[in-house]
Structure formats: structure tokens, C-alpha cells
Design an enzyme around this catalytic site. Structure first.
Site, PDB file in Angstrom:
ATOM      1  N   GLU A  83      -3.674 -13.021  26.062  1.00 50.46           N
ATOM      2  CA  GLU A  83      -2.313 -12.514  25.902  1.00 50.46           C
ATOM      3  C   GLU A  83      -1.679 -12.987  24.606  1.00 50.46           C
ATOM      4  O   GLU A  83      -1.000 -12.228  23.913  1.00 50.46           O
ATOM      5  CB  GLU A  83      -1.470 -12.940  27.104  1.00 50.46           C
ATOM      6  CG  GLU A  83      -0.019 -12.517  27.028  1.00 50.46           C
ATOM      7  CD  GLU A  83       0.794 -12.975  28.229  1.00 50.46           C
ATOM      8  OE1 GLU A  83       2.018 -12.748  28.232  1.00 50.46           O
ATOM      9  OE2 GLU A  83       0.209 -13.568  29.165  1.00 50.46           O
ATOM     10  N   HIS A 101       5.507 -19.659  20.173  1.00 47.95           N
ATOM     11  CA  HIS A 101       6.300 -18.545  20.696  1.00 47.95           C
ATOM     12  C   HIS A 101       6.940 -17.735  19.569  1.00 47.95           C
ATOM     13  O   HIS A 101       8.124 -17.384  19.618  1.00 47.95           O
ATOM     14  CB  HIS A 101       7.366 -19.057  21.667  1.00 47.95           C
ATOM     15  CG  HIS A 101       7.715 -18.058  22.736  1.00 47.95           C
ATOM     16  ND1 HIS A 101       8.514 -16.959  22.506  1.00 47.95           N
ATOM     17  CD2 HIS A 101       7.366 -17.979  24.042  1.00 47.95           C
ATOM     18  CE1 HIS A 101       8.662 -16.267  23.620  1.00 47.95           C
ATOM     19  NE2 HIS A 101       7.955 -16.857  24.575  1.00 47.95           N
ATOM     20  N   GLU A 135      -1.856  -5.941  33.988  1.00 43.16           N
ATOM     21  CA  GLU A 135      -0.885  -6.631  33.153  1.00 43.16           C
ATOM     22  C   GLU A 135      -1.608  -7.637  32.271  1.00 43.16           C
ATOM     23  O   GLU A 135      -2.367  -8.470  32.759  1.00 43.16           O
ATOM     24  CB  GLU A 135       0.158  -7.335  34.025  1.00 43.16           C
ATOM     25  CG  GLU A 135       1.274  -7.947  33.205  1.00 43.16           C
ATOM     26  CD  GLU A 135       2.474  -8.347  34.043  1.00 43.16           C
ATOM     27  OE1 GLU A 135       3.278  -9.164  33.568  1.00 43.16           O
ATOM     28  OE2 GLU A 135       2.615  -7.836  35.174  1.00 43.16           O
ATOM     29  N   ARG A 136      -1.393  -7.526  30.977  1.00 42.14           N
ATOM     30  CA  ARG A 136      -2.066  -8.367  29.981  1.00 42.14           C
ATOM     31  C   ARG A 136      -3.589  -8.185  30.047  1.00 42.14           C
ATOM     32  O   ARG A 136      -4.350  -9.128  29.865  1.00 42.14           O
ATOM     33  CB  ARG A 136      -1.712  -9.846  30.149  1.00 42.14           C
ATOM     34  CG  ARG A 136      -0.221 -10.130  30.246  1.00 42.14           C
ATOM     35  CD  ARG A 136       0.577  -9.561  29.090  1.00 42.14           C
ATOM     36  NE  ARG A 136       1.999  -9.893  29.212  1.00 42.14           N
ATOM     37  CZ  ARG A 136       2.948  -9.416  28.411  1.00 42.14           C
ATOM     38  NH1 ARG A 136       2.620  -8.560  27.434  1.00 42.14           N
ATOM     39  NH2 ARG A 136       4.215  -9.747  28.575  1.00 42.14           N
ATOM     40  N   GLU A 194      11.053 -14.638  36.291  1.00 46.25           N
ATOM     41  CA  GLU A 194      11.034 -13.394  35.515  1.00 46.25           C
ATOM     42  C   GLU A 194      11.409 -12.179  36.374  1.00 46.25           C
ATOM     43  O   GLU A 194      10.812 -11.120  36.276  1.00 46.25           O
ATOM     44  CB  GLU A 194       9.668 -13.202  34.860  1.00 46.25           C
ATOM     45  CG  GLU A 194       9.302 -14.340  33.916  1.00 46.25           C
ATOM     46  CD  GLU A 194       7.967 -14.149  33.229  1.00 46.25           C
ATOM     47  OE1 GLU A 194       7.848 -14.545  32.052  1.00 46.25           O
ATOM     48  OE2 GLU A 194       7.042 -13.621  33.875  1.00 46.25           O
ATOM     49  N   TRP A 213      13.244 -15.698  25.326  1.00 50.80           N
ATOM     50  CA  TRP A 213      12.192 -14.744  24.953  1.00 50.80           C
ATOM     51  C   TRP A 213      12.251 -14.433  23.455  1.00 50.80           C
ATOM     52  O   TRP A 213      11.503 -13.600  22.968  1.00 50.80           O
ATOM     53  CB  TRP A 213      12.323 -13.445  25.759  1.00 50.80           C
ATOM     54  CG  TRP A 213      11.937 -13.586  27.209  1.00 50.80           C
ATOM     55  CD1 TRP A 213      11.408 -14.690  27.813  1.00 50.80           C
ATOM     56  CD2 TRP A 213      12.074 -12.589  28.231  1.00 50.80           C
ATOM     57  NE1 TRP A 213      11.204 -14.449  29.148  1.00 50.80           N
ATOM     58  CE2 TRP A 213      11.593 -13.167  29.446  1.00 50.80           C
ATOM     59  CE3 TRP A 213      12.542 -11.280  28.261  1.00 50.80           C
ATOM     60  CZ2 TRP A 213      11.577 -12.473  30.658  1.00 50.80           C
ATOM     61  CZ3 TRP A 213      12.529 -10.580  29.468  1.00 50.80           C
ATOM     62  CH2 TRP A 213      12.054 -11.175  30.650  1.00 50.80           C
ATOM     63  N   ASN A 236       2.829 -10.508  39.790  1.00 50.21           N
ATOM     64  CA  ASN A 236       4.017  -9.660  39.929  1.00 50.21           C
ATOM     65  C   ASN A 236       3.653  -8.599  40.956  1.00 50.21           C
ATOM     66  O   ASN A 236       3.327  -7.461  40.627  1.00 50.21           O
ATOM     67  CB  ASN A 236       4.397  -9.033  38.589  1.00 50.21           C
ATOM     68  CG  ASN A 236       4.801 -10.082  37.570  1.00 50.21           C
ATOM     69  OD1 ASN A 236       5.505 -11.028  37.881  1.00 50.21           O
ATOM     70  ND2 ASN A 236       4.347  -9.931  36.335  1.00 50.21           N
ATOM     71  N   GLU A 251      -3.890 -23.883  35.943  1.00 48.73           N
ATOM     72  CA  GLU A 251      -3.964 -22.451  35.664  1.00 48.73           C
ATOM     73  C   GLU A 251      -4.201 -22.242  34.174  1.00 48.73           C
ATOM     74  O   GLU A 251      -3.342 -22.549  33.346  1.00 48.73           O
ATOM     75  CB  GLU A 251      -2.680 -21.732  36.093  1.00 48.73           C
ATOM     76  CG  GLU A 251      -2.739 -20.229  35.864  1.00 48.73           C
ATOM     77  CD  GLU A 251      -1.468 -19.491  36.274  1.00 48.73           C
ATOM     78  OE1 GLU A 251      -1.487 -18.250  36.287  1.00 48.73           O
ATOM     79  OE2 GLU A 251      -0.457 -20.159  36.568  1.00 48.73           O
ATOM     80  N   ASP A 253       4.090 -21.113  28.215  1.00 51.03           N
ATOM     81  CA  ASP A 253       3.432 -19.911  28.749  1.00 51.03           C
ATOM     82  C   ASP A 253       2.147 -19.591  27.994  1.00 51.03           C
ATOM     83  O   ASP A 253       2.103 -18.644  27.225  1.00 51.03           O
ATOM     84  CB  ASP A 253       4.380 -18.716  28.681  1.00 51.03           C
ATOM     85  CG  ASP A 253       3.821 -17.478  29.376  1.00 51.03           C
ATOM     86  OD1 ASP A 253       2.836 -17.603  30.120  1.00 51.03           O
ATOM     87  OD2 ASP A 253       4.378 -16.377  29.173  1.00 51.03           O
TER      88      ASP A 253
END
Length: 696
Positions: free
Chosen positions: A390, A518, A164-165, A288, A540, A207, A384, A362
Site C-alpha cells: 500500500e 506519510h 482494498e489495497r 475510519e 490524513w 472494513n 500485524e 499505518d
């Protein structure tokens, strides 16, 4: 004859001036300066150790690889320290940190001493780094210890081989071959991490598939843990909170249910029986769509503490991610993590770390710091960062992330007055955390060069170096990495460093100037889509964030708007609240600024936005020119790879510029300022490019 042999060694080591990037920064190519090489050789002809564990074996192997490549001979091992040039010793040093080391050199001997064999290994890599960067080995007196305890990569890898990503191929982990076959790449991965002080790795996606904690997969995880252990690296796993239902057949995953508690305790026992030094579990819950304690009317505190109780007998950690936000079209996602976790500060068990993204949204191109860094006084929070790009152009845009990390770490939270930087929060100084951590979402994959874009290797290198010592600067890290990776002339080195240090700001200018955020492609997160107004959830969309209208642009987070700025301590809150004095880079994060609002440089918001879009593209063009000047100075394979990617980057930078200017001009109704020319492509043409890039 000696000259011929050395030339041959150089050609073999350097791949006839072609390099596929596999060796990362551990390129032990023959040092060309014969005087320096002889000086090094006199100090490294022989080596001795007073310890004999598995770490001793890999430590000796590494110094022999280095001397063989850099100096043209292999250091011989000696049983007697008095007969050795390089003495590696586990003993007692002033700093009692288990990973600390000291390097002291005299005329005929170099001593590397540490409290543990792992510390000696780190000391050896420091010595090798000095040789790779052509530093003197005379009169060395180094005492070094990590400022952060847990320095870790988080791989968002899935058991089907996808990432993922991920933008560098498929997953490195060949689950279908494990545990029987150990790919040599795993060892090189461990070497690379140990060389920069990384001591933990999360093998799978946050995830998480519950399958990773089945007996089938734990055997595979054990095989990797056995490979990494000699290099001082502990293995962690992301877990699915609903595993008791998925794997155990229970009717619930309620963290207060006795059967659920027992299931997790049994699972922890199973894990540690196989892997006694297992690091712990990483948990993404109620975020999510991922399952979590709130599905059962419980809180994040309830879920984290339940898992922590299961891990505590084994000294295992629970790293609970703070990346949570609710469906609230009238709310502000910016405030979600603070609202959820601040109220439980001091109520989490002692073996829990709350993992916080550097910013409140994010991993955007530039974010203000998460308010949680100044808020959690009694509960350890981890930093983090995201290495995989991404939101930074995937693997076609050159973005050196160290300036971003440095900017975040130096930001003052004002939690205990001026000087309460984020760095002092996460290293435990400010609130006396017993656990400290810095984590980077990995940018590695199966591509031969590990990271897709060759220059993205520097971001992996940065994570390790800054986690060990957050006082090191972006420029220092760039200097080290370039010298270790390219071994080129001084002028070329400075050119590459200049490109690195400017790259993040260049990308920011042509994509997200003045705090626009974003506005990338929905779901795939690539390219410009500031027009997105419909998505599975309102936060989103792009319109939720930029809020452009006929008056202005930006999200008002002051007391007149969502008042999310109130989550910061007063000193930082004041900096962000005043539209006239706020740092321009964060303007639209906190203010709905009129298009005609004058900035401190005298330009209107609209003129400054457009200027940055255009100047960003111009700088992307200059990146091509600067790189072209390096032709013949670095290996042809890397040169051509980066050259091609820079061409793609410019094409996509033009797309970002034109799409953004044309779209936002619909609201501002203002002309493109001189000397810039209005984009020739129509809005429909620019919007149609989304379909072209979406398949990538």
C-alpha cells in the site's frame, strides 16, 4: 534414451524455459545434478504412513508431486514401514506442540514423525524444501516447532470481487460460484500456505460487509473451510460490529444490550454448526468510520468482551484491531492506540487477541515499533504486518519486506530490561501470553502469478517462514526463496539475493529518508504528495506529519512536543529522545530537526536528505543493471516482467526525488548539495503528475 526422457520431463515441467509464476516457490522442476538426484531418489522411492485422514491424502499427493517433478519418478505408497524409504508417522515426539515435527534420516530411510497429521505435513514440506534448495538428505536430525501459534493471512477482499489495497487483480474468491464449484486455485493456495506453515486465513476485508455472516455466505465459507482443512488451515471472518442492526433488525448494536448479546450468541452457534473448526472473528471497530461500541457510549473492552462471550463455548477467538485514532488536529495520532488500549490491559476475556500494526501510524515505509508491544503485559497482542504494498509502491516497485519485519521483531522494547524484543513479546516469552499470533495483510489476487510483481511473492513466503521461526534471517529466507523459485546458478542466485536485500532501503531513500513519513498521495497512497494540507481529516494530510517550515522538518514527539515518546519504556525512550544520538532513520519521527542540524556523519539534515533522495534513484538505476545481467539465466517471462517493472520503478523514483527536493527546498532555502544537480522540472509540473497516476 533415459537422458532424452529426462530432458523432455525437464522441458514439460519448466514450460520450455518460460514461467508465468503460478507455481510460486513450489516449482518442482527436474534437478539437473544427476548425482544429487540419484542420491535423493534412493531415499524416496517408496513411502508409507500410519494415518489415513484427509491430511494423509494431501501429504502423499505432495510428496508424489515433488518426486515426479524433482526426481523424474513418482514415489510408490507402501503399507509396511519396513519396506518404505520414507516413513510418515503420527506418534509421540519430544516437543508436544501439535504442529511440531521431527525428521531423522539413516542410510536407507527417512522418518518424519509428528504428534498430528498436520505436523507430518509440515515435515514433508521441510523435506521438499531441502531438495529444492539442493541440501543434503544425509544424517538429518531436525526437530522443529512453530514459535507463533496463529500464523495467518488477512485478505482485504470484498464480496463484489474487489480488493482494498490490492494490486494483483481481483479477488481469488469467486463467491458467485461457491459453494457448488471449487476453483482448483483454492487448493494451490492451501498448498502454498501449508508449505510455509500458515495455518489461518481471514477471507474478507476488515472494513467488513455484514453480508459475510448471512446464511447465504456462510455456506460459501464452509466450502472453502472444507478445502483448507486437510492443509491445517482454519478460516476466519471479519465482521461488521453493527450486524445486529443491519441483519437482525435490532434497534441497536450496543454491546451491553441483552438482545444484542443474544443475537451474537445465536450467530456464533450458526457459524459453528456449519464449520466446527471455525477460527473466529476479526473486528475493526470505531476506526475510519467503521461502527463500534463507542457509538453507544461503550468501550473497546465492552465490545470485544461481548463478542468473546458469544464465541467462548466454541473455543472461537476474537481478534480485535488496535488501529483506532480520533479526530484531534492538536493531538498526535501516534499515541492513539496506546491511549485507548493500555488502560484496559488485563480486562479483556481470555479468548481475545489485540491485533497491533507493526508501527503506531499505518504501515509506513519505516516506522518505530508500536508502543503497545511493550505495554500490554496481561493481554495478548498480535503482530500485524502488511504484505500488500500500500505504501511501498504498489506492484511497480520491488521491495523485499523481510528486512523490515526483521528490524521490527529485533527491536528492544525494554519492557523487562534489555533484551525484551518485540519477537519475545509476540511469541509469548516475555509476558507468558496463552495466545500468540502473527498476521500479514495478503498481497494475493487473481493475477496468474498471484502477487502482480513476481518478486512480491517473496513477501508472502517471508510471512510464513518468520511466523514459524522469527530467528531466521532475511538473508536466509531470500536464499531459500530464490533457490526454490528460480533454480539458477550460484552467481545469479547471489545477484537476486543482493537485489532483494537492498530493495527496501533503496525505496526508503528515494521516498522517505531520515524518517520522513506519510507524505504519499492522499487517499490512493501512491506517489509523492508532501504538499497535501487539506483532507477529510487533518491526520490524513502530509503537513500534519512532516511539519516543514523555515526552521526545519519533522514531528516533535519528545517532551517538548507531543511527548508520545513517553509511551515507550525508558531504554527505548532515551534512544529516541536525544536528537544528537538518535538513529538517523528515525530522526524526523521524533524531532523537528533544524535544516542545518549536523548529523553524526557531519552532514546537515538538508544535505543528508537530498543525498539519500539522489542515491536512492542511483541505486534504482543499478537495480536495472543487475537485473539485466540475469538475461538468459532465468525464464524469459519472469525476466521481461521484472525488467519492465524496474523501468517504471526508476521513472517513479525520479518523480519521488524531484517532487520531494523541489517541495522541501521551498522551506529550507538551501541549495542542492554537490555533486547533485537541481531537478529541472518545476513544482507545478511535478504536482500535475498526481492526476496522471491517480487513475491507476
Amino acid at each position: 534414451m533415459r537422458i532424452i526422457i529426462l530432458l523432455l520431463l525437464s522441458m514439460i515441467s519448466f514450460g520450455s524455459f518460460a514461467d508465468d509464476g503460478y507455481r510460486l516457490w513450489l516449482k518442482y522442476d527436474l534437478i539437473k545434478n544427476e548425482t544429487l538426484r540419484k542420491n535423493y531418489a534412493q531415499k524416496l522411492t517408496t513411502v508409507s504412513t500410519n494415518f489415513s485422514d484427509e491430511t494423509a491424502k494431501v501429504t502423499i499427493s505432495e510428496i508424489q508431486k515433488a518426486t515426479s517433478g524433482l526426481l523424474g519418478f513418482t514415489s510408490k505408497t507402501m503399507t509396511s514401514a519396513s519396506q518404505a524409504n520414507l516413513v510418515l508417522k503420527v506418534g509421540s515426539i519430544a516437543n508436544k506442540n501439535a504442529e511440531a515435527f521431527e525428521i531423522i534420516s539413516s542410510k536407507n530411510q527417512i522418518n518424519i514423525t509428528a504428534n498430528t497429521s498436520k505436523g507430518v505435513l509440515y515435515g514433508v514440506f521441510e523435506l521438499i524444501r531441502r531438495m529444492q534448495t539442493l541440501a543434503s538428505l544425509e544424517n538429518i536430525k531436525i526437530a522443529s516447532a512453530p514459535k507463533i501459534q496463529l500464523r495467518m493471512l488477512n485478505h482485504w477482499d470484498n464480496n463484489n470481487g474487489t480488493i482494498e489495497r490490492g494490486y494483483a487483480g481481483m479477488s481469488m474468491w469467486k463467491w458467485y460460484e461457491l459453494p457448488e464449484r471449487i476453483d482448483p486455485r483454492y487448493i494451490d493456495y492451501a498448498r502454498a500456505n501449508a508449505s510455509i506453515g500458515i495455518n489461518g486465513t481471514v477471507l474478507n476485508n476488515v472494513n467488513a460487509s455484514a453480508r459475510f455472516i448471512t446464511s447465504e455466505y456462510l455456506g460459501k465459507v464452509k466450502a472453502l473451510a472444507d478445502v483448507f482443512r486437510p492443509y491445517g488451515i482454519k478460516v476466519f471472518l471479519s465482521v461488521n460490529f453493527a450486524s445486529p442492526k443491519i441483519l437482525g433488525g435490532l434497534k441497536t448494536a450496543d454491546p451491553l444490550d441483552p438482545e444484542v448479546k443474544q443475537w451474537w450468541k445465536n450467530k456464533a452457534d450458526e457459524v459453528y454448526k456449519l464449520i466446527p473448526d471455525f477460527g473466529g472473528f476479526v473486528v475493526k471497530a470505531n476506526s475510519e468510520g467503521e461502527p463500534g461500541p463507542m457509538d453507544f457510549g461503550r468501550t473497546h473492552k465492552d465490545g470485544a468482551n461481548m463478542l468473546a462471550e458469544a464465541m467462548a463455548p466454541h473455543n472461537g477467538l476474537i481478534i480485535w484491531r488496535a488501529f483506532v485514532y480520533n479526530f484531534d488536529p492538536k493531538g498526535d495520532r501516534f499515541a492513539a492506540a496506546y491511549n485507548e488500549f493500555k488502560r484496559f490491559d488485563g480486562e479483556f476475556h481470555a479468548n481475545i487477541i489485540i491485533q497491533v500494526k507493526n508501527g503506531p501510524i499505518d504501515f509506513q515505509v519505516r516506522e518505530p515499533i508500536s508502543p503497545l508491544f511493550g505495554a500490554m503485559e496481561k493481554t495478548p497482542v498480535s503482530m500485524e504486518f502488511q504484505l500488500t504494498q500500500e505504501y511501498l509502491g504498489w506492484a511497480t516497485h520491488w521491495v523485499y519486506e523481510a528486512p523490515m519485519f526483521e528490524e521490527v521483531l529485533k527491536t528492544d522494547t525494554y519492557a523487562k530490561g534489555q533484551g525484551s524484543t518485540v519477537a519475545k513479546v509476540i511469541d509469548g516469552q516475555l509476558f507468558k501470553y496463552p495466545l500468540t499470533s502473527m498476521i500479514g495483510v495478503a498481497n494475493t489476487g487473481s493475477d496468474r502469478n498471484w502477487t502482480g510483481h513476481p518478486m512480491a511473492q517473496a513477501n508472502w513466503y517471508t510471512l510464513g517462514r518468520m511466523a514459524w521461526n522469527h530467528e531466521i534471517t532475511s538473508a536466509q529466507i531470500a536464499d531459500e526463496w530464490v533457490k526454490m523459485t528460480f533454480r539458477t546458478d550460484a552467481k545469479s542466485t547471489e545477484t537476486i539475493k543482493k537485489l532483494m536485500l537492498e530493495s527496501r532501503e533503496i525505496y526508503t531513500n528515494y521516498t522517505n529518508p531520515l524518517g520522513v513519513h506519510h507524505v504519499m498521495g492522499e487517499s490512493h497512497h501512491f506517489g509523492p504528495e508532501p504538499w497535501v494540507e487539506k483532507a477529510p481529516r487533518p491526520d490524513w494530510t502530509a503537513l500534519y506529519y512532516h511539519r516543514a517550515d523555515s526552521i526545519g522538518i519533522g514531528f516533535d514527539r519528545t517532551e517538548k512536543g507531543s511527548n508520545s515518546v513517553a509511551q515507550y519504556h525508558l531504554g527505548l525512550r532515551n534512544k529516541y529522545s536525544d536528537i544528537n544520538t538518535i538513529q538517523p532513520e528515525f530522526l524526523l519521527w521524533f524531532h523537528h530537526a533544524p535544516w542545518t542540524h549536523k548529523l553524526q556523519n557531519g552532514k546537515t539534515v538538508w544535505d543528508e536528505m537530498v543525498t539519500r533522495y539522489y542515491e536512492g534513484v542511483k541505486s534504482a538505476e543499478n537495480m536495472q543493471k543487475d537485473w539485466a545481467s540475469l538475461k538468459g539465466k532465468i525464464d524469459s517471462e519472469t525476466f521481461e516482467n521484472v525488467e519492465a517493472r524496474l523501468k517504471t520503478q526508476l521513472k517513479e523514483a525520479l518523480w519521488w526525488r524531484d517532487a520531494s527536493v523541489v517541495y522541501f527546498q521551498k522551506y529550507s532555502k538551501m541549495p542542492v548539495p554537490s555533486p547533485y544537480q537541481k531537478p529541472t522540472r518545476t513544482f507545478e509540473e511535478l504536482k500535475s503528475l498526481v492526476d496522471v497516476y491517480h487513475v491507476r
